[in-house]
Design an enzyme around this catalytic site. Structure first.
Site, mmCIF file in Angstrom:
data_model
loop_
_atom_site.group_PDB
_atom_site.id
_atom_site.type_symbol
_atom_site.label_atom_id
_atom_site.label_comp_id
_atom_site.label_asym_id
_atom_site.label_seq_id
_atom_site.Cartn_x
_atom_site.Cartn_y
_atom_site.Cartn_z
ATOM 1 N N HIS A 137 0.741 -1.338 0.066
ATOM 2 C CA HIS A 137 -0.121 0.029 0.071
ATOM 3 C C HIS A 137 0.739 1.152 -0.098
ATOM 4 O O HIS A 137 2.063 1.202 0.568
ATOM 5 C CB HIS A 137 -1.016 0.018 1.114
ATOM 6 C CG HIS A 137 -2.152 -1.084 1.068
ATOM 7 N ND1 HIS A 137 -3.115 -0.953 1.983
ATOM 8 C CD2 HIS A 137 -2.010 -2.096 0.386
ATOM 9 C CE1 HIS A 137 -4.005 -2.120 1.493
ATOM 10 N NE2 HIS A 137 -3.382 -2.797 0.665
ATOM 11 N N GLU B 20 1.056 4.272 1.590
ATOM 12 C CA GLU B 20 1.658 5.068 2.683
ATOM 13 C C GLU B 20 2.842 4.066 3.576
ATOM 14 O O GLU B 20 3.642 4.558 3.862
ATOM 15 C CB GLU B 20 0.508 5.311 3.541
ATOM 16 C CG GLU B 20 -0.407 4.273 4.063
ATOM 17 C CD GLU B 20 -1.643 4.112 3.076
ATOM 18 O OE1 GLU B 20 -2.663 4.164 3.891
ATOM 19 O OE2 GLU B 20 -1.255 3.826 2.174
ATOM 20 N N TRP C 258 -16.033 4.799 -40.397
ATOM 21 C CA TRP C 258 -15.686 5.190 -39.108
ATOM 22 C C TRP C 258 -16.399 6.343 -39.194
ATOM 23 O O TRP C 258 -16.331 7.292 -39.903
ATOM 24 C CB TRP C 258 -13.999 5.423 -38.710
ATOM 25 C CG TRP C 258 -13.265 4.124 -38.548
ATOM 26 C CD1 TRP C 258 -12.471 3.453 -39.423
ATOM 27 C CD2 TRP C 258 -13.411 3.235 -37.516
ATOM 28 N NE1 TRP C 258 -12.097 2.399 -39.141
ATOM 29 C CE2 TRP C 258 -12.665 2.140 -37.790
ATOM 30 C CE3 TRP C 258 -14.292 3.095 -36.240
ATOM 31 C CZ2 TRP C 258 -12.403 1.107 -36.881
ATOM 32 C CZ3 TRP C 258 -13.890 1.997 -35.591
ATOM 33 C CH2 TRP C 258 -13.054 0.780 -35.939
ATOM 34 N N ARG D 126 -10.792 2.683 -22.629
ATOM 35 C CA ARG D 126 -10.942 1.391 -22.429
ATOM 36 C C ARG D 126 -9.742 1.134 -21.405
ATOM 37 O O ARG D 126 -9.905 0.146 -20.453
ATOM 38 C CB ARG D 126 -10.821 0.388 -23.870
ATOM 39 C CG ARG D 126 -11.701 0.476 -24.542
ATOM 40 C CD ARG D 126 -11.573 -0.456 -25.678
ATOM 41 N NE ARG D 126 -12.943 -0.512 -26.709
ATOM 42 C CZ ARG D 126 -12.760 -1.295 -27.836
ATOM 43 N NH1 ARG D 126 -11.370 -1.875 -28.200
ATOM 44 N NH2 ARG D 126 -13.906 -1.079 -28.705
ATOM 45 N N LEU E 8 -13.005 -5.444 -28.190
ATOM 46 C CA LEU E 8 -13.147 -4.804 -27.091
ATOM 47 C C LEU E 8 -11.700 -4.804 -26.325
ATOM 48 O O LEU E 8 -11.581 -4.910 -25.087
ATOM 49 C CB LEU E 8 -14.076 -5.275 -26.310
ATOM 50 C CG LEU E 8 -15.483 -5.493 -26.605
ATOM 51 C CD1 LEU E 8 -16.384 -5.944 -25.688
ATOM 52 C CD2 LEU E 8 -15.909 -3.989 -27.198
#
Length: 370
Positions: free
Chosen positions: A64, A66, A183, A197, A217
């Site tokens: 983490h 900190e 497009w 994404r 995707l």
């Protein structure tokens, strides 16, 4: 360069303010993608403003922010000030509680960007630090939350923050009458869509988009080596098309009833709705995605799914790319839904407007439905 490092400087910042150091911690946090864990940055400074160490959390199983920062500061952390963008944790997970590590390091004070809404923390970290004799000050929570709005939304609701992305002509058409859409927008706008994404945990499309566009995707940016978002499909009553590209990506497919022969590699979840344009129970779907650790959900189509999510009040943010072309209104509109009266329209907050090549990008925030 490692995200944990000492800063070799002989001079303290001038002037040193809570805001300037917290901005540095927030900038560190913004560069990471640690979901389902929160984006957190931390900076350790001396009383006279010299920076000792800094760190940004990188994801589950990693230190983490900190705790890693005070460890990097070593003995110099004793009597120092720790600036951290999110309230330190108090629970044992893959790592020891951060509160215990801050207390053991002997820090004098902690400046917290925002309280952690996670039920396991939720103010307990601040209380434990104060009980140990460590001074705790709060910074600007609204600013701190903007670094990771999906995390705060997820912890408060149990569901992902939903961003609806739409690419349309200047008169609001998302596809021609023959269903073609490649497009509508420029290369610059499409690259920005890939950055969206990259920041999402999952990308969702409807069965119509799966059938018509065969999307992968995936994030396709030059030099990108980060994680790929989970592919999600909302299916209807029609059979799913065969041999789609995203079937190779272990997609998550929500269906109204269990499938006898789901696509190979796919995980299917039955979530029958109560009827309507979308046969899946969207609330059940979002609850399930939240339970799977999806914090930020990007929805890319099409008009039927977009309208269903919007009208149910599940869309938190819209990103609209307006291509610099006009279709004449003879294609498919952004939303396939009835618009009975002006009073039924949703109000939005225009958070940002920018130009991408020849196109416009609009960022719109939606409040809760009344």
């Amino acid at each position: 360069m490692s995200s944990t490092h000492r800063i070799q400087t002989a001079q303290p910042w001038a002037p040193v303010t809570v805001d300037s150091v917290m901005e540095r911690a927030l900038a560190l946090a913004a560069q990471t993608s640690p979901h389902p864990n929160p984006r957190v940055g931390a900076v350790v400074v001396t009383r006279d403003g010299k920076v000792l160490a800094e760190h940004a959390h990188q994801g589950p199983g990693t230190p983490h922010a900190e705790a890693a920062a005070v460890a990097a500061a070593g003995d110099a952390a004793r009597g120092a000030i720790v600036y951290v963008t999110l309230e330190p944790c108090v629970h044992q997970g893959n790592t020891a509680p951060c509160v215990e590590q801050l207390i053991a390091a002997g820090v004098e004070s902690v400046v917290v960007g925002a309280a952690d809404p996670d039920p396991r923390v939720n103010g307990r970290g601040i209380t434990m630090l104060r009980d140990a004799g460590i001074e705790v000050a709060m910074s600007n929570a609204a600013v701190a939350e903007q670094v990771d709005p999906g995390y705060f939304h997820h912890r408060r609701t149990g569901r992902p923050r939903v961003t609806l992305k739409i690419a349309a002509t200047i008169d609001g058409q998302v596809a021609a009458a023959d269903a073609t859409s490649r497009w509508i927008t420029s290369e610059e706008a499409r690259a920005d869509g890939h950055r969206l994404r990259a920041s999402a945990d999952a990308v969702l499309v409807g069965a119509g988009t799966l059938r018509d566009d065969d999307p992968a995707l995936t994030v396709r940016l030059e030099g990108y080596s980060g994680r790929q978002p989970q592919a999600v499909v909302v299916a209807g009553d029609r059979p799913l098309p065969a041999n789609r590209r995203l079937y190779d990506r272990d997609p998550l497919i929500y269906v109204p009833t269990a499938l006898d022969a789901p696509p190979p590699g796919a995980t299917t979840v039955a979530a029958a709705g109560a009827g309507g344009a979308v046969a899946v129970d969207l609330e059940m779907m979002l609850d399930d995605l939240g339970g799977r650790g999806v914090v930020d959900l990007l929805v890319e189509g099409g008009p039927t799914v977009a309208a269903a999510l919007l009208n149910a009040g599940f869309v938190d943010r819209l990103i609209v790319y307006l291509g610099a072309r006009i279709a004449g209104g003879h294609g498919r509109g952004m939303f396939e839904a009835v618009f009975p009266t002006l009073a039924s329209a949703r109000d939005v907050v225009i958070a940002d407007v920018r130009r991408l090549g020849p196109d416009l990008r609009l960022e719109l925030e939606l409040g809760a439905m009344e």
